[in-house]
Design a protein around this motif. Structure first.
Motif: not given
Length: 59
Positions: A31, A33-34, A47-49, A53-54, A57-58
């Motif tokens: 990922c 993002q994370c 992380c929900g991305y 973009r999210e 929600a995490a």
């Protein structure tokens, strides 16, 4: 058209088929993002991305 000279055995047919019926490990990417391992083109469960973009929600 070619005609088989002899009957092909069950073992020969099964050996030929077995080469294509093996299990493979799922393809995973990190990922952006994370850095968790996720399947490509899927939402990250950590992380929900998705695509920078999210989306969810995490936790």
């Amino acid at each position: 058209m070619g005609v088989p000279k002899r009957k092909s055995s069950k073992q020969r047919g099964r050996q030929r088929r077995a080469a294509n019926e093996k299990l493979e490990a799922p393809v995973l990417v990190s990922c952006p993002q994370c850095r968790a391992l996720i399947r490509p083109h899927h939402l990250c469960p950590e992380c929900g991305y998705y695509k920078a973009r999210e989306v969810v929600a995490a936790k």
